[in-house]
Design a protein around this motif. Sequence first.
Motif, mmCIF file in Angstrom:
data_model
loop_
_atom_site.group_PDB
_atom_site.id
_atom_site.type_symbol
_atom_site.label_atom_id
_atom_site.label_comp_id
_atom_site.label_asym_id
_atom_site.label_seq_id
_atom_site.Cartn_x
_atom_site.Cartn_y
_atom_site.Cartn_z
ATOM 1 N N TYR A 84 35.661 13.122 -4.589
ATOM 2 C CA TYR A 84 34.947 13.546 -5.792
ATOM 3 C C TYR A 84 35.600 14.748 -6.471
ATOM 4 C CZ TYR A 84 31.123 10.364 -4.689
ATOM 5 O OH TYR A 84 30.382 9.241 -4.432
ATOM 6 N N PRO A 236 20.017 10.665 -3.271
ATOM 7 C CA PRO A 236 21.103 11.222 -4.103
ATOM 8 C C PRO A 236 21.497 12.616 -3.642
ATOM 9 C CG PRO A 236 19.016 11.436 -5.246
ATOM 10 C CD PRO A 236 18.714 10.710 -3.965
ATOM 11 N N ASP A 241 25.781 13.849 -7.579
ATOM 12 C CA ASP A 241 24.765 12.820 -7.808
ATOM 13 C C ASP A 241 23.727 13.311 -8.826
ATOM 14 O OD1 ASP A 241 25.983 11.199 -6.009
ATOM 15 O OD2 ASP A 241 24.512 11.421 -4.405
ATOM 16 N N ARG A 243 20.050 13.482 -9.995
ATOM 17 C CA ARG A 243 18.795 13.348 -9.264
ATOM 18 C C ARG A 243 17.635 13.944 -10.051
ATOM 19 N NH1 ARG A 243 21.329 17.825 -6.152
ATOM 20 N NH2 ARG A 243 22.462 16.227 -5.015
ATOM 21 N N ALA A 409 27.387 12.364 1.874
ATOM 22 C CA ALA A 409 27.297 11.720 0.561
ATOM 23 C C ALA A 409 28.504 11.985 -0.319
ATOM 24 C CB ALA A 409 26.024 12.179 -0.154
ATOM 25 N N ASP A 410 29.150 13.137 -0.161
ATOM 26 C CA ASP A 410 30.324 13.432 -0.979
ATOM 27 C C ASP A 410 31.561 12.677 -0.521
ATOM 28 O OD1 ASP A 410 29.222 15.196 -2.859
ATOM 29 O OD2 ASP A 410 29.277 16.841 -1.427
#
Length: 509
Positions: A84, A236, A241, A243, A409-410
Amino acid sequence: MSDTDRAQRPQPLLPLWLALPTAALAAILMRVAFPEPAIWPLVFPGVALLLLALIGRRAWSAILVGLVYGLLFFGLLVSWTSRYLGVIPWGALTFVEGALTAVALLPITLAYRWVPRAWPRGRLFALPVLVGALWTGHELFLGNWPYGGFPWARLGMTQSESPLGAVTSWLGVSGLSFLIVTTTALVIELVRTGSWRRPLRLIAPVALVLVLLLTPLFPTSSAGDMRIGAVQGNGPTGYFDHREPYAIIDSQMAATEPLYGEDVDLVVWPEGSAGYDPFQDPATARRLTRVVSEAGAPLLANTATERGKDIFNTSFLWTSDGTADQLHDKRHPVPFGEYVPNREFYNAIVPDLIGLLQREYTPGTNPPLMRVGEVPVGLAICFDVIYDEVIREGVTGGAQVLIFQTNNADFRGTDENLQQLAFARTRAIETGRSVVNISTVGTSQTIRPDGSTMSTLDADEAGALLDDVELRTGLTAGVVVGPWLQQVLLWGGIAGLVLSGVLARRRRA
């Protein structure tokens, strides 16, 4: 320099034009030994090729060989850092770790130059042991410096699903790395010296291989079980993300609902799962209390908390009283992820990237340990799983089970979560404890003390695990002896190299 000196000087085993691609191939094999695809036997040819490329080299060509290896290996291993944030963090981490690797491998080259002169009769065994010790020292160096170190690439961590993994329960992760390198270096010396033709000389390598393959798990004692529900909300939770307010905790609550009505002793949520600080935000506190009431069990959750001017990455045990008295703060906030060291300097270089990182997390000082009823539970938050002292403190403090909370998540769609899961599995084997490794987005698993998988939730899947997790007591030799062995190998390797250099110079004179 005299003609005699030139004749006595060790010559490189491989010319530089061949040594460089050999080091590159070693880096590729070593990367493939880590997840994914985790082909663990490749660690041996990977080490062998790198050692062959280093043997006989002078300092600068050795550093060049080490740089090719280090840059390619880390560039492949941590490519997930660019998922990311782009190429700058990935390139910076790769360059720093690659350059440090090149410098840290130089003592191994010196050992190959000095030991044959210093100990001509004991070379066959002294040289592999010294090379193994110096390799362990190089892993410890990278694992502690700079900014707290990055012990992500230790050879022992590649063996979480191999027969060799049990060695960590006796010698720790560094001890397994030492045996892998020593065995490989011994085989190389047997071939180089022609000693493989003498059957008695083969006893040592055969014995080492048997130790690696046949070592049983160090025994610990069963202490009953605990019914743990671990919830992966798949919300998220990524840095970028989008959210809505309370989206993270609401996704966790929805995924927890299957546990309501079940017999549960503890509910576990991952890193960042509360979304907001419940000690500052009443709406978050009410949601957590509702979960505890519905599940009929305390909730181990995590979020960023503020105390005074400090911000911590905090795990807390929320109870039916509507609060949490037991806290644990992450010991090793991630540099350039959770804080920026030397912010002014780096802001002048990449202001746009540094500007994204506004929070400055403070390292925790409280023990990685909580009590759920009468059961001590050891903790590690995200990357803290790779730091030996965090795991050891929890287990020596009496932890009967280990819980690792993380947020991957990243790094969706990369191998990062599987690499971290392999480290969690190694910790289970090393400590003789069950491990609950719970992620926001996966992969989450409950792992038995022998490293086998009890249950799993795949990546990008919301759900809950519910397992009767075995509790165990007693300390393994890996926990007790491991730290001392690290120091013996580190300082013994340095002392052995210095002594070999002095003796080599005297013999040469």
